[in-house]
Motif scaffolding. Structure first.
Motif, PDB file in Angstrom:
ATOM      1  N   ILE A   1      -0.406   8.377   8.562  1.00 10.49           N
ATOM      2  CA  ILE A   1      -1.068   9.016   7.412  1.00 10.49           C
ATOM      3  C   ILE A   1      -0.828  10.527   7.441  1.00 10.49           C
ATOM      4  O   ILE A   1      -0.704  11.171   6.398  1.00 10.49           O
ATOM      5  CB  ILE A   1      -2.580   8.700   7.425  1.00 10.49           C
ATOM      6  CG1 ILE A   1      -2.775   7.231   7.019  1.00 10.49           C
ATOM      7  CG2 ILE A   1      -3.362   9.614   6.498  1.00 10.49           C
ATOM      8  CD1 ILE A   1      -4.196   6.758   7.086  1.00 10.49           C
TER       9      ILE A   1
ATOM     10  N   LEU B   1      -2.668   0.643   7.721  1.00 11.13           N
ATOM     11  CA  LEU B   1      -1.551   1.478   8.151  1.00 11.13           C
ATOM     12  C   LEU B   1      -1.869   2.080   9.507  1.00 11.13           C
ATOM     13  O   LEU B   1      -3.023   2.421   9.779  1.00 11.13           O
ATOM     14  CB  LEU B   1      -1.329   2.622   7.160  1.00 11.13           C
ATOM     15  CG  LEU B   1      -0.623   2.313   5.857  1.00 11.13           C
ATOM     16  CD1 LEU B   1      -0.561   3.571   5.006  1.00 11.13           C
ATOM     17  CD2 LEU B   1       0.762   1.781   6.124  1.00 11.13           C
TER      18      LEU B   1
ATOM     19  N   LEU C   1       0.300   4.972  -1.756  1.00 13.86           N
ATOM     20  CA  LEU C   1      -0.402   5.776  -0.753  1.00 13.86           C
ATOM     21  C   LEU C   1      -0.772   7.166  -1.276  1.00 13.86           C
ATOM     22  O   LEU C   1      -1.874   7.653  -1.021  1.00 13.86           O
ATOM     23  CB  LEU C   1       0.469   5.899   0.512  1.00 13.86           C
ATOM     24  CG  LEU C   1      -0.195   6.575   1.708  1.00 13.86           C
ATOM     25  CD1 LEU C   1      -1.471   5.849   2.101  1.00 13.86           C
ATOM     26  CD2 LEU C   1       0.757   6.647   2.890  1.00 13.86           C
TER      27      LEU C   1
ATOM     28  N   LEU D   1       0.822  -1.208   0.000  1.00 13.87           N
ATOM     29  CA  LEU D   1       0.000   0.000   0.000  1.00 13.87           C
ATOM     30  C   LEU D   1       0.860   1.264   0.000  1.00 13.87           C
ATOM     31  O   LEU D   1       0.517   2.258  -0.648  1.00 13.87           O
ATOM     32  CB  LEU D   1      -0.909  -0.017   1.242  1.00 13.87           C
ATOM     33  CG  LEU D   1      -1.700   1.251   1.530  1.00 13.87           C
ATOM     34  CD1 LEU D   1      -2.660   1.547   0.390  1.00 13.87           C
ATOM     35  CD2 LEU D   1      -2.453   1.104   2.845  1.00 13.87           C
ATOM     36  N   LYS D   2       1.999   1.202   0.711  1.00 12.09           N
ATOM     37  CA  LYS D   2       2.839   2.403   0.818  1.00 12.09           C
ATOM     38  C   LYS D   2       3.237   2.942  -0.555  1.00 12.09           C
ATOM     39  O   LYS D   2       3.319   4.145  -0.745  1.00 12.09           O
ATOM     40  CB  LYS D   2       4.103   2.077   1.628  1.00 12.09           C
ATOM     41  CG  LYS D   2       3.893   2.168   3.118  1.00 12.09           C
ATOM     42  CD  LYS D   2       5.166   1.938   3.868  1.00 12.09           C
ATOM     43  CE  LYS D   2       6.042   3.167   3.852  1.00 12.09           C
ATOM     44  NZ  LYS D   2       7.246   2.974   4.688  1.00 12.09           N
TER      45      LYS D   2
ATOM     46  N   LEU E   1     -10.113   5.705   3.610  1.00  9.40           N
ATOM     47  CA  LEU E   1      -9.203   4.655   3.139  1.00  9.40           C
ATOM     48  C   LEU E   1      -9.652   3.285   3.645  1.00  9.40           C
ATOM     49  O   LEU E   1      -9.675   2.309   2.900  1.00  9.40           O
ATOM     50  CB  LEU E   1      -7.792   4.914   3.663  1.00  9.40           C
ATOM     51  CG  LEU E   1      -6.790   5.659   2.802  1.00  9.40           C
ATOM     52  CD1 LEU E   1      -5.436   5.702   3.508  1.00  9.40           C
ATOM     53  CD2 LEU E   1      -6.629   5.002   1.444  1.00  9.40           C
TER      54      LEU E   1
END
Lengths: 191, 114
Positions: free
Chosen positions: B49, B44, B12, B8-9, B34
């Motif tokens: 975030i 996360l 993001l 996901l990073k 999200l």
């Protein structure tokens, strides 16, 4: 303020590590999270534990802010310009026989020492992973580099017996770095 | 951080931009968008975030403004014009990429090599 002692303690731990605006934003977010867990039927203490677990530890959050800190990025960019500037100025000094310039020896020693110190400060700002304060050293390093660039340009234009061709690259490199530093550092330091 | 969060990073930024497409949100609402938008899959730590939002704001892709809600300072983010353009470009790139990957992963006989 937050609504539970555990949340207050958590926010206070963040406040010792991060800028005030970031802490206010995080405090608002974790308080919202706490309210949501309370509304879902948890006790205030259970809700506080759940909210904190959702947010991550203060060190996790600090590390994430450090990784994306404007000061850290600014320090890395300034350091990245080092080899180019060093090559340009090195060539300029050699070709113009800088040892013949009318500069007192102590002044040259002070300049060299200041340059080493500035580089060390920028390296500290660029390489920290756990301390947001350390990224702010980029301000000191950037300011120092600004002064050194200005001094170098002034020395080349005013003291060099003759202008040599490598200066046609060295002076613009320093001027561009000075302009970037003046434009970028205030916003980097404000966040 | 689990493997899904690591993947996901890499995406993001575009996901954060997408959560703001419908209108301004504050950090917690972005996180909720999200989570809900991914069916709860993206996990996360919420606190991480916020620095990503700050970075996007620094890049001029989103803009934050402060207000006071229930006595607390709240920063609300909105997409900028540059953010809109980045979102549309990244979305288009993602669709092309996903289409290619899906085509490759479809169950079908692979062409024989000589």
């Amino acid at each position: 303020m937050a609504s539970h002692q555990l949340i207050d303690d958590y926010v206070n731990r963040l406040a010792r590590r991060l800028p005030a605006d970031a802490v206010d934003e995080l405090a608002d977010g974790i308080t919202d999270t706490w309210h949501q867990h309370v509304a879902a039927g948890r006790s205030p203490t259970q809700a506080a534990h759940a909210a904190i677990a959702e947010f991550g530890t203060p060190q996790q959050i600090t590390d994430a802010f450090v990784a994306q800190a404007p000061g850290r990025r600014a320090a890395r960019l300034l350091l990245a310009t080092g080899p180019v500037a060093a090559a340009c100025w090195g060539a300029s000094l050699i070709v113009s026989r800088a040892w013949t310039w009318p500069i007192p020896h102590p002044a040259a020693v002070v300049f060299g020492s200041a340059l080493l110190l500035v580089v060390a400060v920028l390296v500290l700002a660029a390489t920290g992973r756990h301390s947001y304060r350390r990224t702010r050293l980029a301000g000191v390093g950037g300011l120092g580099l600004l002064v050194l660039d200005a001094a170098m340009v002034a020395a080349a234009l005013l003291l060099a017996p003759t202008l040599v061709w490598p200066m046609a690259a060295a002076v613009p490199v320093s001027l561009a770095r000075m302009m970037w530093t003046i434009r970028s550092l205030p916003s980097a330091l404000a966040s | 951080m689990n493997a899904q969060a690591q993947v996901l990073k890499g995406h993001l930024d575009v996901l954060l931009l997408a959560t703001l497409e419908a209108g301004p949100r504050h950090g917690y609402a972005v996180k909720e968008a999200l989570r809900e938008g991914s069916g709860g899959r993206f996990d996360l730590p919420t606190g991480t975030i916020y620095p990503a939002l700050h970075r996007l704001a620094g890049a001029g892709l989103i803009a934050g403004s402060w207000s006071t809600v229930d006595g607390r300072r709240r920063r609300t983010y909105r997409l900028t014009a540059a953010g809109q353009r980045r979102l549309h470009a990244d979305r288009s790139n993602w669709h092309d990429f996903a289409t290619a990957i899906t085509a490759l992963l479809e169950t079908r006989p692979w062409p024989a090599t000589s």
